[in-house]
Design a protein around this motif. Structure first.
Motif, PDB file in Angstrom:
ATOM      1  N   CYS A 192       0.821  -1.217   0.000  1.00  0.00           N
ATOM      2  CA  CYS A 192       0.000   0.000   0.000  1.00  0.00           C
ATOM      3  C   CYS A 192       0.855   1.267   0.000  1.00  0.00           C
ATOM      4  O   CYS A 192       0.487   2.260  -0.609  1.00  0.00           O
ATOM      5  N   HIS A 226      -1.635   3.117  -2.413  1.00  0.00           N
ATOM      6  CA  HIS A 226      -3.035   2.735  -2.370  1.00  0.00           C
ATOM      7  C   HIS A 226      -3.883   3.946  -1.980  1.00  0.00           C
ATOM      8  O   HIS A 226      -3.713   4.511  -0.901  1.00  0.00           O
ATOM      9  N   CYS A 262      -5.975   4.811   1.505  1.00  0.00           N
ATOM     10  CA  CYS A 262      -5.559   3.802   2.468  1.00  0.00           C
ATOM     11  C   CYS A 262      -4.565   4.454   3.423  1.00  0.00           C
ATOM     12  O   CYS A 262      -3.657   5.158   2.988  1.00  0.00           O
ATOM     13  N   CYS A 273      -3.295  -4.326   2.199  1.00  0.00           N
ATOM     14  CA  CYS A 273      -4.267  -4.241   3.294  1.00  0.00           C
ATOM     15  C   CYS A 273      -5.428  -5.218   3.094  1.00  0.00           C
ATOM     16  O   CYS A 273      -6.046  -5.654   4.050  1.00  0.00           O
TER      17      CYS A 273
HETATM   18 ZN   LIG Z   1      -4.159  -0.367   1.363  1.00  0.00          ZN
END
Ligand SMILES: [Zn+2]
Length: 137
Positions: free
Chosen positions: A65, A70, A73, A117
């Motif tokens: 991430c 990401h 996130c 995640c």
């Molecule tokens: Zn993530």
């Protein structure tokens, strides 16, 4: 606001660009359990995809991430120190990812990205994998 504590942050940094990461191993194991065979890190393909399903022409990337940014996130947030440096670096990673996917799609590959995640909730990725992968062949 930077919600990640320094220890977790340094953990993120250490994992940067490493291969055979924990999330990747989780995905590999699940895919294997679902009965699919795949090739790892094919060097002849753009982005050296993590999992390659040659006959089905499908590819799975398992993205960290932080490194792959990401969106929305908490793990994707750039560090507060040397922020400009990181923003630039991470932005170029993101661009490179986009170029890679575009190239693959152009050559008729279907691409699925699984985020680090997401691998914390195995039920969810099992569903994602089942939706993406072809009927058992
Ligand atoms: Zn993530």
């Amino acid at each position: 606001v930077d919600t990640i504590d320094p220890i977790r942050r340094s953990e993120n940094m250490r994992r940067i660009k490493s291969r055979d990461t924990v999330p990747e191993m989780i995905v590999r194991k699940l895919v294997h359990k679902l009965g699919f065979r795949f090739r790892l890190h094919r060097k002849d393909l753009p982005g050296r995809p993590d999992l390659v399903f040659v006959a089905a022409r499908k590819i799975i990337f398992v993205h960290g991430c932080f490194w792959h940014q990401h969106a929305k996130c908490a793990d994707g947030r750039p560090p507060r120190s040397r922020k400009q440096y990181w923003l630039r670096k991470l932005e170029s990673n993101k661009k490179r990812d986009q170029v890679v996917v575009r190239k693959l799609v152009k050559s008729n590959w279907q691409v699925l990205v699984i985020w680090e995640c997401e691998t914390r909730e195995q039920g969810k990725i099992v569903k994602k994998l089942k939706d993406f992968l072809p009927g058992r062949n």
